[in-house]
Design an enzyme around this catalytic site. Sequence first.
Site, PDB file in Angstrom:
ATOM      1  CD  GLU A   1      -3.011  -0.750  -0.086  1.00 53.42           C
ATOM      2  OE1 GLU A   1      -3.074   0.404  -0.569  1.00 53.42           O
ATOM      3  OE2 GLU A   1      -3.659  -1.700  -0.542  1.00 53.42           O
TER       4      GLU A   1
ATOM      5  CE1 TYR B   1      -6.442   3.553  -0.151  1.00 51.31           C
ATOM      6  CE2 TYR B   1      -4.051   3.492   0.126  1.00 51.31           C
ATOM      7  CZ  TYR B   1      -5.216   2.975  -0.412  1.00 51.31           C
ATOM      8  OH  TYR B   1      -5.171   1.855  -1.202  1.00 51.31           O
TER       9      TYR B   1
ATOM     10  CG  ASP C   1      -7.549   3.372  -4.701  1.00 50.08           C
ATOM     11  OD1 ASP C   1      -8.760   3.413  -5.028  1.00 50.08           O
ATOM     12  OD2 ASP C   1      -6.771   2.486  -5.120  1.00 50.08           O
TER      13      ASP C   1
ATOM     14  CB  CYS D   1     -15.314   1.820 -13.042  1.00 48.04           C
ATOM     15  SG  CYS D   1     -16.273   3.347 -12.891  1.00 48.04           S
TER      16      CYS D   1
ATOM     17  CB  CYS E   1     -21.044   0.794 -18.569  1.00 45.04           C
ATOM     18  SG  CYS E   1     -20.195   2.356 -18.235  1.00 45.04           S
TER      19      CYS E   1
ATOM     20  CB  CYS F   1     -20.006  -2.223 -14.349  1.00 46.90           C
ATOM     21  SG  CYS F   1     -19.888  -1.540 -12.685  1.00 46.90           S
TER      22      CYS F   1
ATOM     23  CB  CYS G   1     -23.969   3.064 -12.458  1.00 44.29           C
ATOM     24  SG  CYS G   1     -22.801   4.402 -12.835  1.00 44.29           S
TER      25      CYS G   1
END
Length: 362
Positions: A49, A132, A150, A202, A209, A212, A218
């Site tokens: 990370e 974060y 993020d 995305c 899409c 997804c 959405c």
Amino acid sequence: MTLITLDTPSAKPLLDWYDRHHRDLPWRISPGMAARGVKADPYRVWLSEVMLQQTTVQAVKPYFEKFLQRWPAVTDLAAAENDAVMAAWAGLGYYARARNLKKCAEAVAAEHGGVFPDTEEGLKSLPGIGDYTAAAVAAIAFNRQAAVMDGNVERVISRLYAITTPLPAAKPLMKEKVALLTPAARPGDFAQAMMDLGATICTPKRPACSLCPFRGSCEALKLSDPELFPVKAAKKEKPVRYGAAFIAVTGDGEVLLRRRAESGLLGGMTEVPTTAWTARIDGETSAAAAPFEAAWQSAGTVIHVFTHFELRLSIWRAAIAAKIGADGWWEPVTNLEAQALPTVMKKAIAAAIPLAFKTSKG
């Protein structure tokens, strides 16, 4: 207990998608591995990370594997020499991360017996760990119900809820939405699924899409063009700063290097002598500012873009018969790859010595 509102989609379609389409990453425990009882290693999660902040997965992979080979546990990293850590990090950028990485490892080893705290609050008490990273490690390593956000997650959330407030002002609202959406079960997988969704489906341009798992929920897809989100404030033009770098080479093939101050831009890294440029002021650009008198010859200009400014360095090269007493030390060209040289310094050296890093031992 998480309060679910009427506009909060279920996390289940995303987790189902993740079970089938997750990315295989060297620091990740896949759903299949988890089903076999494999547990996440907090050290590997934390290391990945920190490395992934503002850096791509592909760029991070070799650095992550190199660090694990040299320092397989947080206590090994804590005991490492600072110069060795900085040299191993060289080229990954944002060097304050490397300094904080070492400080954090030392704190975990000295204050926590080599065991990472397992809560967001405990993790945030460590050097260099902000909101974060604390949320990501708490969720992924310890399965805490933490809201991880993020850049990929921001994009997914902004489209899912059609958030029109520009970034960065929209971040608090986005994090609130992520917190509502994060399930009590499998929060670590959920966080990684959101990252994978943003990275592979995305995407910023031409999102897929139709593939997804959130396509039925959405708002951006229903109301508008998903590519219009996230809305971003107008970018300020980056200032251009100027300076000079001096590459002195002896007849034995040694180059003059020195170490930058521990604090500030590129703190603690190795450099060739340069003039006093910063993000706010220009440095001298002529050979008159060289560290010693020699027959300095122009070797062109290199351009390097930092986060907040663009740097244009005039490169000067001097061939000298033997080492001269100067601030720093003389390093064989064949050993440059092993030094903690940031990318901008490698560019400067390569402009003056084109084969410098092709002949380096590494």
